[in-house]
Design a protein around this motif. Structure first.
Motif, mmCIF file in Angstrom:
data_model
loop_
_atom_site.group_PDB
_atom_site.id
_atom_site.type_symbol
_atom_site.label_atom_id
_atom_site.label_comp_id
_atom_site.label_asym_id
_atom_site.label_seq_id
_atom_site.Cartn_x
_atom_site.Cartn_y
_atom_site.Cartn_z
ATOM 1 N N ILE A 8 0.872 -1.185 0.000
ATOM 2 C CA ILE A 8 0.000 0.000 0.000
ATOM 3 C C ILE A 8 0.901 1.224 0.000
ATOM 4 O O ILE A 8 1.629 1.482 0.955
ATOM 5 N N ALA A 9 0.898 1.973 -1.090
ATOM 6 C CA ALA A 9 1.760 3.160 -1.217
ATOM 7 C C ALA A 9 1.218 4.079 -2.295
ATOM 8 O O ALA A 9 0.673 3.614 -3.306
ATOM 9 N N ASP A 10 1.357 5.376 -2.062
ATOM 10 C CA ASP A 10 1.002 6.403 -3.054
ATOM 11 C C ASP A 10 -0.446 6.282 -3.507
ATOM 12 O O ASP A 10 -0.781 6.469 -4.678
ATOM 13 N N GLY A 11 -1.316 5.936 -2.579
ATOM 14 C CA GLY A 11 -2.743 5.891 -2.870
ATOM 15 C C GLY A 11 -3.227 4.654 -3.590
ATOM 16 O O GLY A 11 -4.386 4.603 -3.993
ATOM 17 N N THR A 12 -2.372 3.674 -3.782
ATOM 18 C CA THR A 12 -2.778 2.443 -4.476
ATOM 19 C C THR A 12 -2.352 1.227 -3.651
ATOM 20 O O THR A 12 -1.494 1.313 -2.766
ATOM 21 N N GLN A 13 -2.984 0.065 -3.979
ATOM 22 C CA GLN A 13 -2.625 -1.220 -3.354
ATOM 23 C C GLN A 13 -2.283 -2.203 -4.454
ATOM 24 O O GLN A 13 -3.051 -2.402 -5.396
ATOM 25 N N ARG A 14 -1.104 -2.803 -4.329
ATOM 26 C CA ARG A 14 -0.655 -3.774 -5.334
ATOM 27 C C ARG A 14 -0.240 -5.055 -4.644
ATOM 28 O O ARG A 14 0.133 -5.060 -3.467
ATOM 29 N N ALA A 15 -0.264 -6.180 -5.443
ATOM 30 C CA ALA A 15 0.125 -7.502 -4.934
ATOM 31 C C ALA A 15 1.365 -7.974 -5.689
ATOM 32 O O ALA A 15 1.497 -7.780 -6.906
ATOM 33 N N PHE A 16 2.249 -8.631 -4.954
ATOM 34 C CA PHE A 16 3.486 -9.145 -5.537
ATOM 35 C C PHE A 16 3.684 -10.588 -5.084
ATOM 36 O O PHE A 16 3.266 -10.976 -3.975
ATOM 37 N N VAL A 17 4.355 -11.380 -5.926
ATOM 38 C CA VAL A 17 4.691 -12.771 -5.598
ATOM 39 C C VAL A 17 6.181 -12.961 -5.849
ATOM 40 O O VAL A 17 6.688 -12.623 -6.926
ATOM 41 N N PHE A 18 6.856 -13.487 -4.827
ATOM 42 C CA PHE A 18 8.295 -13.743 -4.950
ATOM 43 C C PHE A 18 8.587 -15.209 -4.709
ATOM 44 O O PHE A 18 7.820 -15.916 -4.008
ATOM 45 N N ASP A 19 9.672 -15.688 -5.253
ATOM 46 C CA ASP A 19 10.029 -17.105 -5.097
ATOM 47 C C ASP A 19 11.247 -17.296 -4.211
ATOM 48 O O ASP A 19 11.839 -18.392 -4.178
ATOM 49 N N ARG A 20 11.624 -16.231 -3.512
ATOM 50 C CA ARG A 20 12.754 -16.365 -2.607
ATOM 51 C C ARG A 20 12.593 -15.350 -1.478
ATOM 52 O O ARG A 20 11.923 -14.333 -1.642
ATOM 53 N N PRO A 21 13.233 -15.580 -0.327
ATOM 54 C CA PRO A 21 13.128 -14.641 0.798
ATOM 55 C C PRO A 21 13.864 -13.338 0.487
ATOM 56 O O PRO A 21 14.855 -13.339 -0.232
ATOM 57 N N LEU A 22 13.359 -12.224 1.054
ATOM 58 C CA LEU A 22 14.003 -10.917 0.917
ATOM 59 C C LEU A 22 13.493 -9.990 2.017
ATOM 60 O O LEU A 22 12.464 -10.270 2.642
ATOM 61 N N LEU B 86 10.807 -3.228 -1.546
ATOM 62 C CA LEU B 86 10.422 -1.905 -2.039
ATOM 63 C C LEU B 86 11.268 -1.490 -3.228
ATOM 64 O O LEU B 86 10.780 -0.844 -4.165
ATOM 65 N N ARG B 87 12.552 -1.871 -3.208
ATOM 66 C CA ARG B 87 13.411 -1.548 -4.338
ATOM 67 C C ARG B 87 12.925 -2.239 -5.598
ATOM 68 O O ARG B 87 12.889 -1.632 -6.675
ATOM 69 N N GLN B 88 12.542 -3.520 -5.446
ATOM 70 C CA GLN B 88 12.050 -4.253 -6.618
ATOM 71 C C GLN B 88 10.697 -3.727 -7.071
ATOM 72 O O GLN B 88 10.343 -3.838 -8.245
ATOM 73 N N ALA B 89 9.941 -3.141 -6.129
ATOM 74 C CA ALA B 89 8.634 -2.565 -6.490
ATOM 75 C C ALA B 89 8.767 -1.141 -7.020
ATOM 76 O O ALA B 89 7.765 -0.459 -7.244
ATOM 77 N N ASN B 90 10.027 -0.690 -7.201
ATOM 78 C CA ASN B 90 10.301 0.656 -7.724
ATOM 79 C C ASN B 90 9.734 1.764 -6.833
ATOM 80 O O ASN B 90 9.215 2.780 -7.312
ATOM 81 N N ILE B 91 9.823 1.553 -5.526
ATOM 82 C CA ILE B 91 9.385 2.561 -4.570
ATOM 83 C C ILE B 91 10.615 3.294 -4.051
ATOM 84 O O ILE B 91 11.513 2.683 -3.459
ATOM 85 N N THR B 92 10.675 4.598 -4.311
ATOM 86 C CA THR B 92 11.771 5.428 -3.803
ATOM 87 C C THR B 92 11.306 6.146 -2.552
ATOM 88 O O THR B 92 10.268 6.819 -2.546
ATOM 89 N N GLU C 275 7.464 6.962 6.144
ATOM 90 C CA GLU C 275 7.325 5.924 7.167
ATOM 91 C C GLU C 275 6.980 4.596 6.490
ATOM 92 O O GLU C 275 6.084 4.535 5.632
ATOM 93 N N VAL C 276 7.696 3.515 6.867
ATOM 94 C CA VAL C 276 7.483 2.179 6.295
ATOM 95 C C VAL C 276 7.098 1.221 7.418
ATOM 96 O O VAL C 276 7.778 1.140 8.447
ATOM 97 N N THR C 277 6.014 0.469 7.199
ATOM 98 C CA THR C 277 5.552 -0.538 8.163
ATOM 99 C C THR C 277 5.366 -1.876 7.438
ATOM 100 O O THR C 277 4.650 -1.918 6.426
ATOM 101 N N PRO C 278 6.005 -2.942 7.926
ATOM 102 C CA PRO C 278 7.001 -3.000 9.005
ATOM 103 C C PRO C 278 8.302 -2.354 8.558
ATOM 104 O O PRO C 278 8.422 -1.925 7.418
ATOM 105 N N SER C 279 9.285 -2.324 9.456
ATOM 106 C CA SER C 279 10.522 -1.608 9.166
ATOM 107 C C SER C 279 11.238 -2.218 7.973
ATOM 108 O O SER C 279 11.022 -3.385 7.606
ATOM 109 N N LYS C 280 12.137 -1.441 7.382
ATOM 110 C CA LYS C 280 12.845 -1.849 6.169
ATOM 111 C C LYS C 280 13.709 -3.102 6.373
ATOM 112 O O LYS C 280 14.035 -3.795 5.402
ATOM 113 N N PHE C 281 14.071 -3.379 7.599
ATOM 114 C CA PHE C 281 14.982 -4.506 7.845
ATOM 115 C C PHE C 281 14.242 -5.802 8.195
ATOM 116 O O PHE C 281 14.851 -6.833 8.465
#
Length: 543
Positions: free
Chosen positions: A36-50, A56-62, A68-74
């Motif tokens: 949930i960012a910038d007024g929209t909600q998107r879904a993503f599927v990954f095949d490995r842990p990250l 967020l980097r892969q989702a092109n979010i700068t 504020e990011v929830t949960p934290s970036k780490f």
């Protein structure tokens, strides 16, 4: 053979079982994440842990610094996780203002009945600009915190005169002493216990305030009544008989300086300006006019232009100071960088400024503070000498225009002698004045010099002063006022640059001290206060 075959089968079976017990390849597990960012909600599927940051980097979010990011970036991303990005920005809003109330200052006055009040200067509220630090979260104001308050307009205090009983002991006054108090013209004859009001409108501006030699006529300027006029705008008025004071407008406006011409009854001079412009609110014409009045009604009988409009000299926009000789035949002038005599001409505008008798560098500190320093002028009663203040040479390595030295200078009207330093290091507000001629113990004519001496000569612009009396040649200076241990004298304003006035006998001198008028006996040094309203200026003392 049979045993070998059986052993091989067993090994093969064990390998198959071991393979079946191995965990599935981690790359084959699907991790589903919602963003949930910038007024929209998107879904993503990954095949490995990250991590969330990698996600967020892969989702092109700068991310911006305050986002504020929830949960934290780490945090490690897990299946079914929702990551939320709140865009946070800090901004400043300075559009709010508040009124800043003025204070009321009461000035005691003996010119009003006890308990009576009169507004001398109306107060004006100031204004404060309020700045807030605002936190915006996803376009919505979250918090607003006051950051600063800046005064954008200072309040103007309201000055109110409050009548009180006069507790000052009366002082004998020879001749006629006139002065301005609370914007009115006052006159004293006989003793100081009975001041006589000559005007009633509380609007004298002090640019022209001159009493005739016999004390019968008063010439003055007053502010105009139209609130839309420029601040400098004024009118020239006259009182033809101070025994029966009737103010009469003369029809001349925007007067920068003026006065009576000695030895020529009902003859006056003036110099004018354009109201508005310049950092001071006017632009001087540097002209000089002579007017002859009808003694019955004040009508103009004759007017002569001595000097036409001009821009002669440095900082000509400020104007020129003029002083007529006691016999009315000569005119001294002062500019920011010198003093001299006027060539009067024929009265058809063909007069001009003669060469400087004393020249000096202009005072740059005044220019930086948006005014122009000009020295005062005082004629000796015999019309031979002109006394003034001179901007002296550099004290150390400063430029001549930044010199901190001011001396009393003098020149002879016939041009035979000029001294830039008759009395050294007196200060910028020295305002030297010749006394009337009197008869000395030896039967010979004598006169003295009154001047203000800076207590800190190298800081004369801001320091206090003492009243001094010296011999005519500048020798034997003697401090006479204020008494030892009291604060010194400070100038009242730049327009009224003459805070001293001798009595006709030359035995006393009127001096402004803490915005009240004092009379000092020259011989004994005894001082007597004669006003206590804190609004007095422009003492003028004649017969």
């Amino acid at each position: 053979m049979i045993l070998k075959r059986q052993f091989g089968l067993m090994v093969l079976l064990v390998l198959v079982l071991l393979a079946a017990c191995q965990p599935e390849n981690s790359g084959e597990r699907e991790i589903r994440v919602a963003l949930i960012a910038d007024g929209t909600q998107r879904a993503f599927v990954f095949d490995r842990p990250l991590s969330v940051e990698q996600f967020l980097r892969q989702a092109n979010i700068t991310l911006n610094p305050l986002d504020e990011v929830t949960p934290s970036k780490f945090t490690q991303v897990t299946d079914g996780m929702t990551v939320t990005v709140v865009r946070v920005a800090e901004t400043e809003d300075c559009s709010s203002t508040e009124s800043l109330a003025f204070d009321q200052i009461e000035q005691p006055s003996t010119n009003l009945e006890p308990g009576e009040t009169r507004i001398l200067e109306r107060g004006e509220n100031g204004e404060v600009q309020i700045c807030y630090t605002i936190i915006i979260a996803d376009g919505v104001e979250r918090t607003r915190r006051e950051k600063s308050r800046i005064v954008v307009k200072e309040p103007k205090n309201q000055i109110v005169a409050v009548g009180q009983t006069d507790t000052l002991e009366p002082v004998v006054i020879d001749g006629t002493l006139a002065y301005i108090s609370s914007g009115q013209a006052w006159m004293i004859r006989g003793n100081s216990g009975n001041p006589i009001p000559l005007t009633s409108d509380n609007n004298l501006d002090g640019r022209v305030f001159d009493l005739s030699a016999d004390g019968r006529q008063l010439l003055y300027t007053r502010q105009t009544d139209d609130p839309n006029d420029a601040a400098f705008s004024n009118e020239l008025w006259v009182i033809l008989d101070t025994n029966n004071p009737v103010p009469i407008p003369l029809g001349y406006n925007n007067i920068l300086s003026g006065g009576w011409i000695p030895g020529q009854p009902y003859n006056l001079y003036y110099s004018s300006a354009n109201a508005g412009g310049g950092f001071q609110g006017w632009v001087a014409y540097n002209d000089l006019w002579v007017v002859r009045l009808n003694p019955r009604d004040g009508d103009t009988l004759d007017i002569d232009e001595i000097i036409t409009d001009n821009v002669t000299g440095e900082f000509a926009f400020w104007g020129t100071r003029f002083a007529w000789s006691p016999d009315g035949t000569k005119v001294a002038y002062a500019k920011s960088n010198g003093v001299g005599l006027i060539n009067l001409g024929t009265g058809d505008g063909d007069g001009d400024f003669g060469p400087f008798a004393l020249n000096f560098a202009y005072y740059n500190t005044a220019i930086v503070n948006e005014w122009v320093w000009q020295p005062t002028l005082s004629w000796s009663q015999d019309g031979q000498w002109v006394l003034t203040t001179v901007h002296g040479p550099s004290y150390s390595n400063e430029a001549p225009t930044d010199s901190i030295i001011f001396d009393v200078g003098v020149f002879k009207a016939d041009g035979s002698l000029a001294l830039n330093s008759l009395i050294s290091k007196t200060g910028i507000w020295a305002s030297p004045v010749y006394s009337p001629v009197s008869v000395g113990p030896d039967g010979q004519a004598q006169f003295s010099i009154a001047f203000l001496q800076a207590r800190e000569p190298l800081n004369s612009y801001g320091t206090e002063y003492d009243l001094m009396i010296a011999d005519r040649d500048g020798s034997n200076p003697n401090r006479v006022f204020p008494p030892q241990g009291l604060p010194g004298i400070r100038p009242v304003n730049l327009e009224d640059a003459m805070p001293l006035s001798w009595s006709p006998s030359g035995q006393k001198i009127a001096v402004l001290y803490q915005k009240n008028l004092w009379i000092v006996d020259v011989e004994s040094g005894l001082p007597r206060q004669i006003t206590n309203d804190g609004q007095t200026s422009a003492p003028r003392w004649t017969n």
